[in-house]
Design an enzyme around this catalytic site. Structure first.
Site, PDB file in Angstrom:
ATOM      1  N   TYR A  59      64.152  11.519  -3.310  1.00  0.00           N
ATOM      2  CA  TYR A  59      64.580  12.241  -2.110  1.00  0.00           C
ATOM      3  C   TYR A  59      63.514  12.201  -1.034  1.00  0.00           C
ATOM      4  O   TYR A  59      62.369  11.800  -1.288  1.00  0.00           O
ATOM      5  CB  TYR A  59      64.954  13.685  -2.470  1.00  0.00           C
ATOM      6  CG  TYR A  59      63.782  14.623  -2.716  1.00  0.00           C
ATOM      7  CD1 TYR A  59      63.001  14.511  -3.865  1.00  0.00           C
ATOM      8  CD2 TYR A  59      63.464  15.619  -1.802  1.00  0.00           C
ATOM      9  CE1 TYR A  59      61.946  15.381  -4.086  1.00  0.00           C
ATOM     10  CE2 TYR A  59      62.399  16.492  -2.021  1.00  0.00           C
ATOM     11  CZ  TYR A  59      61.649  16.370  -3.163  1.00  0.00           C
ATOM     12  OH  TYR A  59      60.592  17.224  -3.371  1.00  0.00           O
ATOM     13  N   LYS A  67      58.666  10.196  -5.318  1.00  0.00           N
ATOM     14  CA  LYS A  67      59.279  11.484  -4.940  1.00  0.00           C
ATOM     15  C   LYS A  67      60.636  11.651  -5.625  1.00  0.00           C
ATOM     16  O   LYS A  67      61.688  11.469  -5.012  1.00  0.00           O
ATOM     17  CB  LYS A  67      59.398  11.563  -3.410  1.00  0.00           C
ATOM     18  CG  LYS A  67      59.600  12.975  -2.878  1.00  0.00           C
ATOM     19  CD  LYS A  67      59.342  13.028  -1.398  1.00  0.00           C
ATOM     20  CE  LYS A  67      59.820  14.313  -0.747  1.00  0.00           C
ATOM     21  NZ  LYS A  67      59.135  15.519  -1.187  1.00  0.00           N
ATOM     22  N   GLU A 108      47.830  19.454  -6.584  1.00  0.00           N
ATOM     23  CA  GLU A 108      48.494  19.761  -5.315  1.00  0.00           C
ATOM     24  C   GLU A 108      49.288  21.045  -5.472  1.00  0.00           C
ATOM     25  O   GLU A 108      49.308  21.646  -6.550  1.00  0.00           O
ATOM     26  CB  GLU A 108      49.410  18.607  -4.895  1.00  0.00           C
ATOM     27  CG  GLU A 108      50.467  18.266  -5.933  1.00  0.00           C
ATOM     28  CD  GLU A 108      51.230  16.975  -5.640  1.00  0.00           C
ATOM     29  OE1 GLU A 108      51.364  16.592  -4.466  1.00  0.00           O
ATOM     30  OE2 GLU A 108      51.704  16.356  -6.617  1.00  0.00           O
ATOM     31  N   LEU A 138      51.707  13.477  -4.802  1.00  0.00           N
ATOM     32  CA  LEU A 138      52.598  12.845  -3.834  1.00  0.00           C
ATOM     33  C   LEU A 138      51.778  12.449  -2.593  1.00  0.00           C
ATOM     34  O   LEU A 138      50.928  13.219  -2.141  1.00  0.00           O
ATOM     35  CB  LEU A 138      53.718  13.804  -3.428  1.00  0.00           C
ATOM     36  CG  LEU A 138      54.773  13.134  -2.545  1.00  0.00           C
ATOM     37  CD1 LEU A 138      55.649  12.193  -3.365  1.00  0.00           C
ATOM     38  CD2 LEU A 138      55.631  14.151  -1.825  1.00  0.00           C
TER      39      LEU A 138
HETATM   40  N1  PLP Z   1      53.315  17.336  -2.820  1.00  0.00           N
HETATM   41  C1  PLP Z   1      54.491  17.660  -3.393  1.00  0.00           C
HETATM   42  C2  PLP Z   1      54.542  17.876  -4.875  1.00  0.00           C
HETATM   43  C3  PLP Z   1      55.649  17.810  -2.605  1.00  0.00           C
HETATM   44  O1  PLP Z   1      56.822  18.135  -3.198  1.00  0.00           O
HETATM   45  C4  PLP Z   1      55.561  17.636  -1.202  1.00  0.00           C
HETATM   46  C5  PLP Z   1      56.733  17.769  -0.359  1.00  0.00           C
HETATM   47  O2  PLP Z   1      57.836  17.990  -0.806  1.00  0.00           O
HETATM   48  C6  PLP Z   1      54.303  17.310  -0.649  1.00  0.00           C
HETATM   49  C7  PLP Z   1      53.207  17.156  -1.495  1.00  0.00           C
HETATM   50  C8  PLP Z   1      54.143  17.125   0.825  1.00  0.00           C
HETATM   51  O3  PLP Z   1      54.677  15.893   1.250  1.00  0.00           O
HETATM   52  P1  PLP Z   1      55.228  15.689   2.728  1.00  0.00           P
HETATM   53  O4  PLP Z   1      54.093  16.002   3.652  1.00  0.00           O
HETATM   54  O5  PLP Z   1      55.607  14.259   2.777  1.00  0.00           O
HETATM   55  O6  PLP Z   1      56.379  16.628   2.898  1.00  0.00           O
END
Ligand code: PLP
Length: 286
Positions: free
Chosen positions: A33, A150, A182, A206
């Protein structure tokens, strides 16, 4: 209000949208997603999200449901039809369904599934939560080892949010082998003596689209950045902390495991980064 959503090639009212019970996203979490934010009716960093989607699909040997241009058109049409000025577009691509349940992937000619819907969030940029700052707890990171993809396997992050809620907090940071990975749905940072510290990219986290933009903007603003492993104890002794995500931008953190950071209000660097990020994002939105 009844939303218009997009499901497998069709724009439909949300209560008429259906997917198969054999869809592998539903049965196996065999799906990826993206969440793209909308400000002033425009998409923030669409290109970054489209590129990461392509990578997630490639890593899982999953076919793309349509071209990047078609994806952009669907995003824009949903934003317009649903009158979204501030909010989010959720996109999910699944390996589809070949009409039964099996651990083995279906034949390569099985059509991937695609679902998009909007979420209206009128106070996304001017959110009260960002003015207060977030209180976080630390929890063990027990997720699988390919967090750079993701996927929709979000049960543990959901449980983490619930653990935080139960503790009277807003979110959780996950810790593995003694180091912070994270947040449940965001990337994590602390600031000590003016230096921004965050974990380097790997399969452990991520690769946040917001992370990339914020680090670039911080560098342009001559801020010091260190990409390295860090412990929760280091973060507790920080002057400030924050998280980044497409849905919350830069979110100041004011408490970690009951320890107040600074004076317990959002720190000046986190606040500045939020402003810079929002300004730049509005300028480059499409
Ligand atoms: N880390 C995780 C586990 C996430 O689920 C998300 C966003 O959903 C992020 C980091 C942040 O990513 P982004 O800046 O692309 O939204």
């Amino acid at each position: 209000m009844m939303r218009t959503v997009f499901v497998n090639g069709e724009y439909l009212p949300e209560d008429e949208a259906k997917i198969s019970i054999f869809d592998r996203g539903f049965l196996m979490a065999d799906a990826v997603y993206e969440v793209t934010s909308v400000l002033d009716g425009k998409l923030i960093d669409f290109d970054g999200h489209a590129v990461r989607l392509e990578r997630s699909l490639r890593e899982l040997d999953m076919a793309a449901p349509c071209s990047k241009d078609e994806l952009l058109e669907i995003h824009r049409k949903l934003v317009e039809e649903n009158g979204i000025v501030e909010g989010l577009v959720y996109l999910q691509v699944t390996r589809g369904s070949d009409g039964d349940r099996d651990f083995a992937f279906p034949d390569a000619d099985t059509k991937p599934g695609i679902v998009l819907f909007t979420q209206n969030k009128p106070n996304l940029a001017d959110s009260p939560a960002s003015k207060k700052g977030a209180k976080i707890i630390s929890i063990d990171d027990i997720r699988w080892g390919r967090r750079d993809i993701k996927t929709v396997q979000l049960l543990y992050p959901s449980m983490g949010k619930m653990m935080a809620k139960k503790a009277g907090c807003d979110d959780a940071w996950m810790v593995e082998d003694g180091y912070v990975t994270e947040g449940t749905s965001n990337n994590a940072y602390f600031i000590k003596n003016g230096t921004i510290v965050t974990r380097p990219l790997s399969t452990d986290i991520l690769h946040g689209i917001t992370r990339k933009a914020v680090l670039r903007l911080a560098e342009e603003a001559q801020m010091q950045i260190e990409e390295r492993l860090f412990t929760i104890d280091e973060a507790k002794e920080a002057d400030e902390a924050f998280t980044t995500s497409a849905s919350a931008f830069v979110m100041p953190v004011v408490e970690i495991d009951g320890v107040q950071l600074g004076d317990g209000t959002p720190g000046p660097i986190a606040k500045r980064l939020r402003e810079i990020y929002l300004d730049e994002s509005r300028k480059t939105a499409i």
